[in-house]
Write an enzyme that holds these catalytic residues in place. Structure first.
Site, PDB file in Angstrom:
ATOM      1  N   TYR A 137       8.263 -14.259 -13.122  1.00  0.00           N
ATOM      2  CA  TYR A 137       7.162 -13.372 -12.711  1.00  0.00           C
ATOM      3  C   TYR A 137       5.848 -13.899 -13.282  1.00  0.00           C
ATOM      4  O   TYR A 137       4.831 -13.970 -12.572  1.00  0.00           O
ATOM      5  CB  TYR A 137       7.458 -11.959 -13.220  1.00  0.00           C
ATOM      6  CG  TYR A 137       6.385 -10.930 -12.954  1.00  0.00           C
ATOM      7  CD1 TYR A 137       6.183 -10.410 -11.670  1.00  0.00           C
ATOM      8  CD2 TYR A 137       5.574 -10.448 -13.989  1.00  0.00           C
ATOM      9  CE1 TYR A 137       5.205  -9.444 -11.434  1.00  0.00           C
ATOM     10  CE2 TYR A 137       4.603  -9.494 -13.756  1.00  0.00           C
ATOM     11  CZ  TYR A 137       4.422  -8.994 -12.483  1.00  0.00           C
ATOM     12  OH  TYR A 137       3.453  -8.033 -12.249  1.00  0.00           O
ATOM     13  N   ALA A 138       5.858 -14.274 -14.575  1.00  0.00           N
ATOM     14  CA  ALA A 138       4.643 -14.789 -15.216  1.00  0.00           C
ATOM     15  C   ALA A 138       4.161 -16.052 -14.505  1.00  0.00           C
ATOM     16  O   ALA A 138       2.957 -16.218 -14.246  1.00  0.00           O
ATOM     17  CB  ALA A 138       4.922 -15.076 -16.696  1.00  0.00           C
ATOM     18  N   ILE A 157       0.028  -0.597 -16.056  1.00  0.00           N
ATOM     19  CA  ILE A 157      -0.556   0.457 -15.234  1.00  0.00           C
ATOM     20  C   ILE A 157       0.499   1.545 -15.021  1.00  0.00           C
ATOM     21  O   ILE A 157       1.613   1.261 -14.547  1.00  0.00           O
ATOM     22  CB  ILE A 157      -1.026  -0.108 -13.870  1.00  0.00           C
ATOM     23  CG1 ILE A 157      -2.020  -1.266 -14.078  1.00  0.00           C
ATOM     24  CG2 ILE A 157      -1.627   1.002 -13.030  1.00  0.00           C
ATOM     25  CD1 ILE A 157      -3.278  -0.922 -14.828  1.00  0.00           C
ATOM     26  N   ALA A 174       4.779 -16.924 -11.408  1.00  0.00           N
ATOM     27  CA  ALA A 174       4.304 -16.561 -10.060  1.00  0.00           C
ATOM     28  C   ALA A 174       2.884 -15.995 -10.137  1.00  0.00           C
ATOM     29  O   ALA A 174       2.017 -16.349  -9.336  1.00  0.00           O
ATOM     30  CB  ALA A 174       5.252 -15.545  -9.427  1.00  0.00           C
ATOM     31  N   LYS A 175       2.646 -15.122 -11.110  1.00  0.00           N
ATOM     32  CA  LYS A 175       1.331 -14.479 -11.203  1.00  0.00           C
ATOM     33  C   LYS A 175       0.258 -15.478 -11.653  1.00  0.00           C
ATOM     34  O   LYS A 175      -0.894 -15.390 -11.215  1.00  0.00           O
ATOM     35  CB  LYS A 175       1.393 -13.274 -12.133  1.00  0.00           C
ATOM     36  CG  LYS A 175       2.216 -12.093 -11.574  1.00  0.00           C
ATOM     37  CD  LYS A 175       1.702 -11.607 -10.221  1.00  0.00           C
ATOM     38  CE  LYS A 175       2.229 -10.231  -9.855  1.00  0.00           C
ATOM     39  NZ  LYS A 175       1.798  -9.801  -8.512  1.00  0.00           N
ATOM     40  N   ASP A 204       7.727  -7.016   5.782  1.00  0.00           N
ATOM     41  CA  ASP A 204       8.043  -7.727   4.541  1.00  0.00           C
ATOM     42  C   ASP A 204       7.106  -8.929   4.450  1.00  0.00           C
ATOM     43  O   ASP A 204       7.178  -9.840   5.288  1.00  0.00           O
ATOM     44  CB  ASP A 204       9.513  -8.175   4.585  1.00  0.00           C
ATOM     45  CG  ASP A 204       9.947  -8.870   3.297  1.00  0.00           C
ATOM     46  OD1 ASP A 204       9.069  -9.354   2.545  1.00  0.00           O
ATOM     47  OD2 ASP A 204      11.158  -8.936   3.060  1.00  0.00           O
ATOM     48  N   VAL A 205       6.239  -8.951   3.443  1.00  0.00           N
ATOM     49  CA  VAL A 205       5.236 -10.014   3.381  1.00  0.00           C
ATOM     50  C   VAL A 205       5.769 -11.331   2.803  1.00  0.00           C
ATOM     51  O   VAL A 205       5.003 -12.246   2.544  1.00  0.00           O
ATOM     52  CB  VAL A 205       3.953  -9.560   2.641  1.00  0.00           C
ATOM     53  CG1 VAL A 205       3.251  -8.458   3.386  1.00  0.00           C
ATOM     54  CG2 VAL A 205       4.241  -9.164   1.205  1.00  0.00           C
ATOM     55  N   GLY A 232       0.801  -1.226   0.000  1.00  0.00           N
ATOM     56  CA  GLY A 232       0.000   0.000   0.000  1.00  0.00           C
ATOM     57  C   GLY A 232       0.831   1.271   0.000  1.00  0.00           C
ATOM     58  O   GLY A 232       0.288   2.367  -0.087  1.00  0.00           O
ATOM     59  N   SER A 233       2.141   1.117   0.076  1.00  0.00           N
ATOM     60  CA  SER A 233       2.985   2.313   0.187  1.00  0.00           C
ATOM     61  C   SER A 233       3.382   2.899  -1.156  1.00  0.00           C
ATOM     62  O   SER A 233       4.058   3.926  -1.213  1.00  0.00           O
ATOM     63  CB  SER A 233       4.254   1.963   0.986  1.00  0.00           C
ATOM     64  OG  SER A 233       4.974   0.946   0.316  1.00  0.00           O
TER      65      SER A 233
HETATM   66  N1  LIG Z   1       2.125  -1.553 -12.647  1.00  0.00           N
HETATM   67  C1  LIG Z   1       1.713  -2.505 -13.489  1.00  0.00           C
HETATM   68  O1  LIG Z   1       1.668  -2.302 -14.712  1.00  0.00           O
HETATM   69  C2  LIG Z   1       1.273  -3.841 -12.954  1.00  0.00           C
HETATM   70  C3  LIG Z   1       0.663  -4.730 -13.868  1.00  0.00           C
HETATM   71  C4  LIG Z   1       0.239  -5.970 -13.394  1.00  0.00           C
HETATM   72  C5  LIG Z   1       0.414  -6.317 -12.057  1.00  0.00           C
HETATM   73  N2  LIG Z   1       1.034  -5.444 -11.215  1.00  0.00           N
HETATM   74  C6  LIG Z   1       1.200  -5.866  -9.822  1.00  0.00           C
HETATM   75  O2  LIG Z   1       0.570  -4.917  -8.978  1.00  0.00           O
HETATM   76  C7  LIG Z   1       1.255  -4.888  -7.722  1.00  0.00           C
HETATM   77  C8  LIG Z   1       1.674  -3.447  -7.424  1.00  0.00           C
HETATM   78  O3  LIG Z   1       2.488  -3.025  -8.478  1.00  0.00           O
HETATM   79  P1  LIG Z   1       2.902  -1.499  -8.701  1.00  0.00           P
HETATM   80  O4  LIG Z   1       3.195  -1.359 -10.141  1.00  0.00           O
HETATM   81  O5  LIG Z   1       1.945  -0.616  -8.020  1.00  0.00           O
HETATM   82  O6  LIG Z   1       4.311  -1.551  -7.938  1.00  0.00           O
HETATM   83  P2  LIG Z   1       5.170  -0.448  -7.155  1.00  0.00           P
HETATM   84  O7  LIG Z   1       4.800   0.921  -7.564  1.00  0.00           O
HETATM   85  O8  LIG Z   1       6.569  -0.908  -7.280  1.00  0.00           O
HETATM   86  O9  LIG Z   1       4.679  -0.720  -5.671  1.00  0.00           O
HETATM   87  C9  LIG Z   1       4.886  -1.966  -5.096  1.00  0.00           C
HETATM   88  C10 LIG Z   1       4.468  -1.893  -3.647  1.00  0.00           C
HETATM   89  O10 LIG Z   1       4.643  -3.179  -3.047  1.00  0.00           O
HETATM   90  C11 LIG Z   1       5.498  -3.039  -1.915  1.00  0.00           C
HETATM   91  N3  LIG Z   1       6.209  -4.283  -1.744  1.00  0.00           N
HETATM   92  C12 LIG Z   1       6.916  -4.972  -2.674  1.00  0.00           C
HETATM   93  N4  LIG Z   1       7.410  -6.104  -2.141  1.00  0.00           N
HETATM   94  C13 LIG Z   1       6.993  -6.141  -0.848  1.00  0.00           C
HETATM   95  C14 LIG Z   1       7.157  -7.051   0.222  1.00  0.00           C
HETATM   96  N5  LIG Z   1       7.875  -8.169   0.080  1.00  0.00           N
HETATM   97  N6  LIG Z   1       6.578  -6.773   1.407  1.00  0.00           N
HETATM   98  C15 LIG Z   1       5.833  -5.656   1.571  1.00  0.00           C
HETATM   99  N7  LIG Z   1       5.651  -4.756   0.600  1.00  0.00           N
HETATM  100  C16 LIG Z   1       6.218  -4.985  -0.605  1.00  0.00           C
HETATM  101  C17 LIG Z   1       6.343  -1.809  -2.218  1.00  0.00           C
HETATM  102  O11 LIG Z   1       6.827  -1.168  -1.074  1.00  0.00           O
HETATM  103  P3  LIG Z   1       8.360  -1.309  -0.544  1.00  0.00           P
HETATM  104  O12 LIG Z   1       9.241  -1.326  -1.734  1.00  0.00           O
HETATM  105  O13 LIG Z   1       8.539  -0.179   0.392  1.00  0.00           O
HETATM  106  O14 LIG Z   1       8.340  -2.605   0.163  1.00  0.00           O
HETATM  107  C18 LIG Z   1       5.296  -0.915  -2.874  1.00  0.00           C
HETATM  108  O15 LIG Z   1       4.452  -0.321  -1.903  1.00  0.00           O
HETATM  109  C19 LIG Z   1       2.438  -5.856  -7.844  1.00  0.00           C
HETATM  110  O16 LIG Z   1       2.047  -7.108  -7.303  1.00  0.00           O
HETATM  111  C20 LIG Z   1       2.634  -5.966  -9.354  1.00  0.00           C
HETATM  112  O17 LIG Z   1       3.233  -7.184  -9.729  1.00  0.00           O
HETATM  113  C21 LIG Z   1       1.464  -4.199 -11.631  1.00  0.00           C
END
Ligand SMILES: NC(=O)c1ccc[n+]([C@@H]2O[C@H](COP(=O)([O-])OP(=O)(O)OC[C@H]3O[C@@H](n4cnc5c(N)ncnc54)[C@H](OP(=O)(O)O)[C@@H]3O)[C@@H](O)[C@H]2O)c1
Length: 258
Positions: free
Chosen positions: A164-165, A197, A167-168, A70-71, A21-22
């Protein structure tokens, strides 16, 4: 992007945990949940980023606490859950969004074991551990809504890294299995599978030309925004989606229709 935030009255006062959420999609989700009156626990690893989202929500009279954890670490998730239950109350909405892309794509035979484990741990195992921690109390109370995070990379062939693919794709089936298992206990589990996104991180990674080309590749003619995903999450969190579980919602501007 300025959006009209829809109101789901049943979310007011509910406790929602948002892992990841950060930043990015998770942060937008925290803001929209708080704007709907939910009491939000914002999670991420970096305390300063967590605090920034909490401060922003509070500056708009929303209710939020920050819980850095850390999740990929079950003990840390358990401590987070205990703190949220103690400071807010039992969790009714669980948004398991933490994760990310990992190393750049390349041939599968060249993926190191460490890279493989990192992608699986950071996306699939982290989702499993989060569900493992929060499910028992939801089952006991007979209610709860869980939203997990897959990706278009886990739905169709894309250029995303193999680990990654994989895992998802695992998150998709994990979510379905759990939805089937806990539906009779009043707990719903739905999964989002977005593509491209435009988070702050991706804004910085792509040139304007790349963004335009990518936008043109979607039938709807634009890339997604964190708010697009947050709006779907609000709906799936609320009782307005009470007949939906086990769903994987492809959020790809019309490019993916399964
Ligand atoms: N953006 C896209 O195009 C897209 C497309 C498909 C799916 N997704 C998925 O959507 C989710 C969010 O992506 P985003 O693009 O918004 O990423 P982002 O901007 O990099 O944000 C990721 C968030 O997850 C946190 N995080 C990562 N690993 C963590 C862990 N082990 N424990 C706790 N917090 C963790 C990060 O905080 P810290 O680094 O501070 O821990 C950050 O708040 C991800 O699962 C990503 O795979 C994104």
């Amino acid at each position: 992007m300025t959006i009209n935030i829809p109101t789901y009255p049943d979310l007011a006062g509910k406790v929602a945990v948002v892992t990841g959420g950060s930043g990015g999609i998770g942060a937008a989700t925290c803001r929209l949940l708080a704007a709907n009156g939910a009491r939000v626990a914002v999670n991420g690893r970096d305390e300063a980023r967590v605090r920034a989202v909490v401060d922003e929500i509070r500056s708009r009279s929303g209710q939020a606490i920050g819980v850095a954890a850390d999740v990929t670490d079950f003990a840390a998730i358990e401590r987070m859950r205990e703190r949220v239950e103690h400071e807010l109350s039992p969790v009714e909405v669980l948004v398991a969004f933490a994760g990310g892309g990992g190393p750049p794509p390349g041939p599968t035979a060249q993926i190191t074991e460490a890279e493989w484990h990192s992608a699986i741990d950071g996306n699939l195992t982290s989702t499993f551990l989060t569900l493992k921690s929060f499910l028992p109390a939801m089952i006991e109370r007979g209610s709860g809504s869980i939203i997990t995070m897959a990706s278009s990379a886990g739905r169709v062939l894309t250029r995303a890294p193999t680990a990654y693919a994989a895992a998802k794709a695992g998150v998709v089936m994990l979510s379905r299995k759990v939805a089937d298992e806990v539906g009779a206990h009043g707990v719903r589990v739905n999964c989002l599978a977005p593509d491209s996104i435009l988070t702050e991180r991706i804004q910085n990674l792509m040139t304007e030309d790349q963004k335009q080309q990518r936008a043109a590749s979607f039938p709807l003619g634009r890339m997604g925004t964190p708010e697009d995903v947050a709006l779907a999450t609000l709906f799936l969190s609320s009782e307005s989606s009470s007949w939906l579980t086990g769903l994987t919602l492809d959020m790809a501007g019309g490019r993916i229709m399964l």
